[in-house]
Design an enzyme around this catalytic site. Structure first.
Site, PDB file in Angstrom:
ATOM      1  N   LYS A  20       0.818  -1.208   0.000  1.00  0.00           N
ATOM      2  CA  LYS A  20       0.000   0.000   0.000  1.00  0.00           C
ATOM      3  C   LYS A  20       0.862   1.272   0.000  1.00  0.00           C
ATOM      4  O   LYS A  20       2.068   1.220   0.259  1.00  0.00           O
ATOM      5  CB  LYS A  20      -0.954  -0.050   1.196  1.00  0.00           C
ATOM      6  CG  LYS A  20      -1.933  -1.233   1.108  1.00  0.00           C
ATOM      7  CD  LYS A  20      -2.928  -1.242   2.243  1.00  0.00           C
ATOM      8  CE  LYS A  20      -3.898  -2.415   2.103  1.00  0.00           C
ATOM      9  NZ  LYS A  20      -4.911  -2.440   3.182  1.00  0.00           N
ATOM     10  N   PHE A  66     -15.887   3.032   7.313  1.00  0.00           N
ATOM     11  CA  PHE A  66     -14.511   3.356   6.954  1.00  0.00           C
ATOM     12  C   PHE A  66     -14.285   3.448   5.450  1.00  0.00           C
ATOM     13  O   PHE A  66     -13.178   3.777   5.012  1.00  0.00           O
ATOM     14  CB  PHE A  66     -13.557   2.299   7.532  1.00  0.00           C
ATOM     15  CG  PHE A  66     -13.826   0.899   7.048  1.00  0.00           C
ATOM     16  CD1 PHE A  66     -13.364   0.452   5.814  1.00  0.00           C
ATOM     17  CD2 PHE A  66     -14.556   0.014   7.832  1.00  0.00           C
ATOM     18  CE1 PHE A  66     -13.616  -0.827   5.364  1.00  0.00           C
ATOM     19  CE2 PHE A  66     -14.815  -1.279   7.396  1.00  0.00           C
ATOM     20  CZ  PHE A  66     -14.338  -1.703   6.153  1.00  0.00           C
ATOM     21  N   ARG A 114       1.972  -7.153   8.855  1.00  0.00           N
ATOM     22  CA  ARG A 114       1.192  -5.981   9.265  1.00  0.00           C
ATOM     23  C   ARG A 114       1.636  -5.463  10.628  1.00  0.00           C
ATOM     24  O   ARG A 114       1.557  -4.263  10.891  1.00  0.00           O
ATOM     25  CB  ARG A 114      -0.292  -6.324   9.271  1.00  0.00           C
ATOM     26  CG  ARG A 114      -0.886  -6.384   7.859  1.00  0.00           C
ATOM     27  CD  ARG A 114      -2.300  -6.870   7.865  1.00  0.00           C
ATOM     28  NE  ARG A 114      -2.928  -6.794   6.533  1.00  0.00           N
ATOM     29  CZ  ARG A 114      -3.937  -7.540   6.165  1.00  0.00           C
ATOM     30  NH1 ARG A 114      -4.449  -8.438   7.003  1.00  0.00           N
ATOM     31  NH2 ARG A 114      -4.451  -7.413   4.953  1.00  0.00           N
ATOM     32  N   ASN A 124      -2.727  -0.492   7.178  1.00  0.00           N
ATOM     33  CA  ASN A 124      -2.143  -1.772   7.610  1.00  0.00           C
ATOM     34  C   ASN A 124      -1.120  -2.326   6.622  1.00  0.00           C
ATOM     35  O   ASN A 124      -0.796  -3.505   6.643  1.00  0.00           O
ATOM     36  CB  ASN A 124      -3.235  -2.806   7.889  1.00  0.00           C
ATOM     37  CG  ASN A 124      -4.092  -3.089   6.669  1.00  0.00           C
ATOM     38  OD1 ASN A 124      -3.851  -2.574   5.578  1.00  0.00           O
ATOM     39  ND2 ASN A 124      -5.101  -3.922   6.842  1.00  0.00           N
ATOM     40  N   HIS A 127      -2.185  -5.751   1.475  1.00  0.00           N
ATOM     41  CA  HIS A 127      -3.493  -6.363   1.198  1.00  0.00           C
ATOM     42  C   HIS A 127      -3.289  -7.804   0.758  1.00  0.00           C
ATOM     43  O   HIS A 127      -2.308  -8.133   0.092  1.00  0.00           O
ATOM     44  CB  HIS A 127      -4.208  -5.602   0.081  1.00  0.00           C
ATOM     45  CG  HIS A 127      -5.404  -6.318  -0.468  1.00  0.00           C
ATOM     46  ND1 HIS A 127      -6.658  -6.243   0.112  1.00  0.00           N
ATOM     47  CD2 HIS A 127      -5.537  -7.151  -1.539  1.00  0.00           C
ATOM     48  CE1 HIS A 127      -7.493  -6.983  -0.586  1.00  0.00           C
ATOM     49  NE2 HIS A 127      -6.856  -7.541  -1.593  1.00  0.00           N
TER      50      HIS A 127
END
Length: 212
Positions: A20, A66, A114, A124, A127
């Site tokens: 990410k 979220f 994570r 986090n 994915h």
């Protein structure tokens, strides 16, 4: 009479991994950990998704509190998408990732990725696909040119064509009839590449710029 037995086939499972935006600088380090855990990186690309593309990718999360923050976070910068392969790739990758909440991961799975790279329940770091079916969908989203094995047949193939191929092909053929190009096959091929609905659009030519 001797029966001819079909040759055995081994289908290596695949899953999608995303590095990410907030840990993109740890890309090489994370890849080393992935390879050291028995995975093969089958395909890899660096890209940046728009908020709309993130909404499509996380469509199953739509409506949750979220969701706006998730799409904003995932579209905030470049990310790395990888197709990982190995035996039981989906479950092994989820195990390596640890809990989705990085704060919880540091308490219960301190050696998970994570726990090491994540910040909280939203940021986090990485994915992973939740199941084999979601892995197939997510891989098609990030790598629309990939052929997943086993290749679908029968009703599954018809459903795939009706859902993913025919709507786009119909629009392309209509445009072809209006345009009437000299070389219709080449024109249609170029049109389909340009208008592939499953292909994420690069907002910046990230990879090319980094190698210049």
């Amino acid at each position: 009479m001797q029966m001819l037995m079909p040759e055995p086939q081994i289908f290596v499972e695949r899953t999608l991994a995303l590095i990410k935006p907030d840990v993109i600088d740890k890309e090489e380090e994370i890849e080393d950990l992935i390879l050291g855990s028995g995975f093969v990186i089958v395909q890899k690309r660096k890209l940046q998704l728009s908020p709309e593309q993130c909404s499509n990718f996380y469509a199953d999360q739509y409506g949750k509190m979220f969701f706006p923050n998730l799409t904003a976070y995932m579209s905030s910068g470049p990310l790395v998408a990888m197709v990982l392969a190995r035996h039981c790739a989906v479950s092994y990758w989820k195990e390596l990732l640890g809990p989705s909440n990085s704060i919880k991961a540091r308490r219960t799975h301190p050696h998970s990725l994570r726990a090491i790279y994540g910040t909280d329940d939203l940021r986090n770091a990485l994915h992973g696909s939740l199941s084999i079916s979601s892995a197939e969908r997510e891989i098609r989203f990030m790598f629309p040119e990939v052929i997943l094995e086993p290749i679908p047949t029968g009703q599954t193939a018809r459903d795939y064509l009706n859902l993913y191929v025919n709507p786009t092909l119909l629009v392309g053929l209509t445009a072809l009839c209006k345009e009437k190009p000299a070389d219709p096959m080449t024109w249609l091929a170029d049109w389909l590449i340009e208008h592939n609905p499953n292909k994420p659009r690069l907002q910046h030519q990230i990879t090319e710029e980094e190698h210049q």
